[in-house]
Design a protein around this motif. Structure first.
Motif, mmCIF file in Angstrom:
data_model
loop_
_atom_site.group_PDB
_atom_site.id
_atom_site.type_symbol
_atom_site.label_atom_id
_atom_site.label_comp_id
_atom_site.label_asym_id
_atom_site.label_seq_id
_atom_site.Cartn_x
_atom_site.Cartn_y
_atom_site.Cartn_z
ATOM 1 N N VAL A 254 0.840 -1.197 0.000
ATOM 2 C CA VAL A 254 0.000 0.000 0.000
ATOM 3 C C VAL A 254 0.877 1.249 0.000
ATOM 4 C CG1 VAL A 254 -1.818 1.250 1.220
ATOM 5 C CG2 VAL A 254 -1.818 -1.257 1.233
ATOM 6 N N ILE A 255 1.911 1.237 0.834
ATOM 7 C CA ILE A 255 2.814 2.392 0.921
ATOM 8 C C ILE A 255 3.517 2.632 -0.419
ATOM 9 C CG2 ILE A 255 5.003 3.144 1.953
ATOM 10 C CD1 ILE A 255 3.997 1.844 4.597
ATOM 11 N N ASP A 256 4.023 1.572 -1.022
ATOM 12 C CA ASP A 256 4.701 1.709 -2.316
ATOM 13 C C ASP A 256 3.748 2.215 -3.387
ATOM 14 O OD1 ASP A 256 7.128 0.904 -1.322
ATOM 15 O OD2 ASP A 256 6.978 -1.172 -2.030
ATOM 16 N N LEU A 257 2.510 1.753 -3.344
ATOM 17 C CA LEU A 257 1.518 2.170 -4.332
ATOM 18 C C LEU A 257 1.202 3.659 -4.201
ATOM 19 C CD1 LEU A 257 -0.209 1.119 -6.630
ATOM 20 C CD2 LEU A 257 -1.963 0.465 -4.966
ATOM 21 N N ILE A 258 1.107 4.122 -2.974
ATOM 22 C CA ILE A 258 0.863 5.552 -2.740
ATOM 23 C C ILE A 258 2.012 6.381 -3.297
ATOM 24 C CG2 ILE A 258 0.684 7.323 -0.923
ATOM 25 C CD1 ILE A 258 -0.761 5.085 0.761
ATOM 26 N N ASP A 259 3.239 5.922 -3.079
ATOM 27 C CA ASP A 259 4.405 6.649 -3.599
ATOM 28 C C ASP A 259 4.446 6.592 -5.122
ATOM 29 O OD1 ASP A 259 6.811 8.129 -2.626
ATOM 30 O OD2 ASP A 259 7.843 6.642 -3.873
ATOM 31 N N ALA A 260 3.931 5.513 -5.688
ATOM 32 C CA ALA A 260 3.882 5.400 -7.149
ATOM 33 C C ALA A 260 2.851 6.376 -7.729
ATOM 34 C CB ALA A 260 3.537 3.970 -7.550
ATOM 35 N N ILE A 261 1.753 6.551 -7.024
ATOM 36 C CA ILE A 261 0.708 7.478 -7.474
ATOM 37 C C ILE A 261 1.151 8.927 -7.313
ATOM 38 C CG2 ILE A 261 -1.635 8.313 -6.978
ATOM 39 C CD1 ILE A 261 -2.268 5.415 -6.030
ATOM 40 N N ALA A 262 1.747 9.225 -6.163
ATOM 41 C CA ALA A 262 2.212 10.589 -5.861
ATOM 42 C C ALA A 262 3.674 10.512 -5.452
ATOM 43 C CB ALA A 262 1.362 11.204 -4.751
ATOM 44 N N PRO A 263 4.579 10.488 -6.420
ATOM 45 C CA PRO A 263 6.014 10.336 -6.124
ATOM 46 C C PRO A 263 6.511 11.349 -5.100
ATOM 47 C CG PRO A 263 5.617 10.153 -8.483
ATOM 48 C CD PRO A 263 4.320 10.590 -7.867
ATOM 49 N N GLY A 264 7.249 10.837 -4.107
ATOM 50 C CA GLY A 264 7.797 11.704 -3.068
ATOM 51 C C GLY A 264 6.877 11.913 -1.881
ATOM 52 N N SER A 265 5.670 11.323 -1.933
ATOM 53 C CA SER A 265 4.713 11.534 -0.837
ATOM 54 C C SER A 265 5.031 10.685 0.380
ATOM 55 C CB SER A 265 3.286 11.231 -1.306
ATOM 56 O OG SER A 265 3.177 9.892 -1.748
ATOM 57 N N ILE A 266 5.858 9.658 0.200
ATOM 58 C CA ILE A 266 6.205 8.764 1.305
ATOM 59 C C ILE A 266 7.617 9.067 1.816
ATOM 60 C CG2 ILE A 266 6.692 6.360 1.932
ATOM 61 C CD1 ILE A 266 3.714 6.928 1.636
ATOM 62 N N ASP A 267 7.743 9.188 3.130
ATOM 63 C CA ASP A 267 9.050 9.295 3.767
ATOM 64 C C ASP A 267 9.425 7.887 4.222
ATOM 65 O OD1 ASP A 267 11.272 9.675 5.314
ATOM 66 O OD2 ASP A 267 10.367 11.151 6.674
ATOM 67 N N TYR A 268 10.298 7.230 3.452
ATOM 68 C CA TYR A 268 10.589 5.820 3.721
ATOM 69 C C TYR A 268 11.358 5.598 5.023
ATOM 70 C CZ TYR A 268 8.505 3.915 -0.482
ATOM 71 O OH TYR A 268 7.592 3.513 -1.433
ATOM 72 N N GLU A 269 11.831 6.671 5.639
ATOM 73 C CA GLU A 269 12.445 6.518 6.956
ATOM 74 C C GLU A 269 11.395 6.155 8.005
ATOM 75 O OE1 GLU A 269 14.826 9.779 8.169
ATOM 76 O OE2 GLU A 269 16.240 9.615 6.485
ATOM 77 N N MET A 270 10.146 6.453 7.682
ATOM 78 C CA MET A 270 9.044 6.134 8.599
ATOM 79 C C MET A 270 8.577 4.679 8.465
ATOM 80 S SD MET A 270 8.456 8.929 10.228
ATOM 81 C CE MET A 270 8.771 10.691 10.104
ATOM 82 N N VAL A 271 9.011 4.012 7.409
ATOM 83 C CA VAL A 271 8.553 2.653 7.130
ATOM 84 C C VAL A 271 9.533 1.657 7.738
ATOM 85 C CG1 VAL A 271 7.847 1.036 5.331
ATOM 86 C CG2 VAL A 271 7.559 3.509 4.976
ATOM 87 N N LYS A 272 9.019 0.777 8.582
ATOM 88 C CA LYS A 272 9.867 -0.164 9.312
ATOM 89 C C LYS A 272 9.605 -1.606 8.868
ATOM 90 C CE LYS A 272 11.119 3.445 11.676
ATOM 91 N NZ LYS A 272 12.390 4.123 11.364
ATOM 92 N N ASP A 273 10.603 -2.447 9.039
ATOM 93 C CA ASP A 273 10.473 -3.852 8.672
ATOM 94 C C ASP A 273 10.734 -4.789 9.845
ATOM 95 O OD1 ASP A 273 9.846 -3.510 5.942
ATOM 96 O OD2 ASP A 273 11.943 -3.054 5.518
ATOM 97 N N GLN A 274 10.904 -4.238 11.026
ATOM 98 C CA GLN A 274 11.251 -5.077 12.169
ATOM 99 C C GLN A 274 10.263 -4.873 13.315
ATOM 100 O OE1 GLN A 274 15.220 -3.864 13.098
ATOM 101 N NE2 GLN A 274 16.142 -4.895 11.332
ATOM 102 N N GLY A 275 10.223 -5.879 14.193
ATOM 103 C CA GLY A 275 9.445 -5.763 15.429
ATOM 104 C C GLY A 275 7.970 -5.516 15.160
ATOM 105 N N GLU A 276 7.402 -4.596 15.949
ATOM 106 C CA GLU A 276 5.975 -4.281 15.847
ATOM 107 C C GLU A 276 5.741 -3.256 14.744
ATOM 108 O OE1 GLU A 276 3.584 -5.731 17.804
ATOM 109 O OE2 GLU A 276 5.190 -6.997 18.574
ATOM 110 N N SER A 277 6.198 -3.579 13.551
ATOM 111 C CA SER A 277 6.161 -2.593 12.468
ATOM 112 C C SER A 277 4.883 -2.645 11.649
ATOM 113 C CB SER A 277 7.355 -2.792 11.537
ATOM 114 O OG SER A 277 7.313 -4.084 10.948
ATOM 115 N N LYS A 278 4.181 -3.770 11.658
ATOM 116 C CA LYS A 278 3.031 -3.919 10.771
ATOM 117 C C LYS A 278 1.954 -2.870 11.016
ATOM 118 C CE LYS A 278 3.356 -8.824 9.568
ATOM 119 N NZ LYS A 278 2.653 -10.127 9.564
#
Length: 531
Positions: A457-481
């Motif tokens: 979902v996050i990648d799709l949003i960035d694809a629709i509006a490039p630059g709208s996602i700050d990927y530093e906010m996106v986590k892949d560990q622990g309670e990230s879901k």
């Protein structure tokens, strides 16, 4: 009904189609009350230091909400965690980032049940008074009414009559519950008066004076002195001084009380209830009744908010009670496919002795219309809707929401061949969009377990509006879901996607709600505008 005596002024408004000017009437009392509410509840927020306090007398409410910060914070005050704070633009704001915040606030307000028809971010940016006040009232009202239920106040069982039960309470609107709550305390106080409305019945402040005296904590010093004061305005002023002693002098001035201003008196009473319900705790037997009662599920709440956001004429509070007569369902059909409802077949005013049969007749017609629209309604009859059968009612409601979502999507994709966009089309679009933008994520379907981490979902949003996602906010560990899902939902709303689903729906991969998320993002992509 609004009582006379309010201070009103007129402002000019122009329609978007360049027609003749429209004059909107603005209530000065609402400007003051809403400004004070914002000041009292958001003044400690560090992000609002430069904006608060608002001067209630200067109309700066309309200029200071134009960066979206106050609105976003007010929505989170009304329904906690609706907006992920990480998504709000807070520093070095320009016109574009302010409009982003306003879009985020509008889409989020819609998701909690506000009707935002004919209002967009530009209207708020320009501070159009009638639209600003209308939106603020809806947000504040939702926040005030959120706590008026058994889960928050188990003692509400005490206000029921002998022939009423938990189910009776569910069928009551928040306004009706507040009236019963006030009358419960008036009876305890031996007042001899009863509340029937929030206009004429409160103008002399007698009910308010007895109510405050009854609910105030012992030793607070709240008394019945205002009863000896002559004149409605002076008596109201004295009553509000008593309210001040326990910190509940919110929303109304002496003039608002004596003039019986409906919205503000309703808000005043709701705030009294939220702070001092003063109801005895239920006994063991009553607790068992409360525990046994099914609480509103996430799915039910999402459907309810969706219906209310479309501006149905009767506010939906408890899904099964408020769909029982079919009228809300017909309105939804008419929104999905204008003209499909033959209103001559619909009973809109029910006769006392025939009401049951008239409501069942409506529900039968509602099921018939669903079949005309090719809904899967096997085994569902009108009586099931009338009886509030949860499983069968939800089956119809989901198909209504799905049909609405696909109709909007088909309009955005300009598929005017009478054929609706389907699940396969949405999945194909999502994967093509992700691939074209160089994203690694993809989805196999709306039940794909990989959706749960929020990445697709996050990648799709960035694809629709490039630059709208700050990927530093996106986590892949622990309670990230859940964190990722919250960020995804708010980010989608920020770019103008009308997402009703909740973060938990993504984490748990609820296919119905996941489908609506992707469909809304597809509609946003094709529309090319931030609605």
């Amino acid at each position: 009904m609004e009582a006379t005596g309010q201070k009103l002024h007129k402002v000019d408004g122009l329609t978007t189609l360049g027609e003749n000017g429209i004059v909107h009437t603005i209530c000065d009392e609402e400007e003051v009350a809403f400004s004070n509410w914002i000041n009292n509840n958001l003044s400690d927020d560090g992000d609002l230091v430069q904006l608060l306090p608002l001067d209630p007398q200067s109309q700066e409410l309309y200029t200071k909400i134009n960066d979206g910060l106050i609105l976003c914070k007010l929505i989170n005050l009304a329904v906690r965690d609706t907006i992920d704070e990480r998504v709000i633009n807070k520093k070095n704001l320009n016109t574009y980032t302010k409009l982003e915040n306003l879009t985020l606030s509008l889409m989020s307000a819609q998701a909690i049940g506000c009707a935002i028809i004919n209002i967009d971010a530009d209207d708020l940016f320009k501070g159009k008074p009638h639209l600003v006040l209308g939106l603020l009232w809806q947000i504040i009202r939702i926040g005030l009414f959120n706590q008026i239920d058994l889960s928050n106040v188990p003692g509400l069982l005490r206000i029921l009559d002998k022939d009423e039960n938990v189910e009776s309470l569910r069928k009551m609107s928040p306004e009706d519950i507040l009236v019963k709550w006030v009358n419960y305390h008036l009876e305890k106080a031996g007042c001899g008066k009863k509340l029937g409305n929030f206009t004429n019945d409160v103008q002399d402040s007698v009910i308010y004076t007895h109510l405050l005296h009854q609910i105030a904590p012992k030793g607070s010093g709240v008394g019945l002195g205002p009863l000896s004061v002559d004149g409605n305005v002076d008596r109201a002023g004295a009553m509000l001084e008593e309210a001040e002693k326990i910190g509940v002098r919110e929303f109304v001035s002496a003039g608002d009380v004596s003039n019986g201003v409906y919205k503000l008196n309703l808000a005043f009473v709701a705030n009294l209830f939220n702070k001092y319900p003063s109801l005895p705790e239920p006994d063991v037997e009553e607790v068992e009744l409360i525990v046994a009662a099914d609480k509103e599920s996430r799915e039910e709440k999402t459907y309810r908010n969706w219906m209310n956001s479309l501006g149905v004429s009767s506010c939906v509070n408890w899904l099964y009670a408020d769909l029982q007569n079919g009228l809300v369902i017909f309105q939804l059909y008419d929104i999905i496919q204008p003209g499909v409802v033959n209103w001559k077949k619909v009973v809109q005013t029910f006769r006392k002795l025939q009401s049951m049969m008239e409501k069942i007749s409506n529900c039968n017609y509602a099921v018939e219309l669903g079949r005309e629209l090719r809904f899967s309604l096997v085994g569902i009859q009108g009586k099931d809707l009338y009886d509030g059968n949860r499983t069968l009612t939800l089956a119809l409601v989901w198909q209504l929401m799905r049909a609405y979502t696909l109709v909007i999507l088909s309009q955005c994709t300009h598929a005017n061949d009478g054929k609706l966009v389907g699940d396969k089309d949405i999945i194909e679009w999502a994967n093509q969009k992700l691939t074209a933008s160089g994203k690694e994520s993809s989805i196999k379907g709306f039940q794909d377990s990989t959706i749960s981490n929020g990445r697709a979902v996050i990648d799709l949003i960035d694809a629709i509006a490039p630059g709208s996602i700050d990927y530093e906010m996106v986590k892949d560990q622990g309670e990230s879901k859940l964190s990722n899902a919250k960020y995804a939902i708010s980010s989608g709303r920020k770019i103008g996607a009308k997402i009703y689903a909740l973060p938990e729906d993504i984490v748990e991969v609820k296919p119905k709600m996941v489908m609506t998320v992707f469909a809304c993002l597809m509609a946003r992509d094709y529309s090319g505008t931030k609605n």
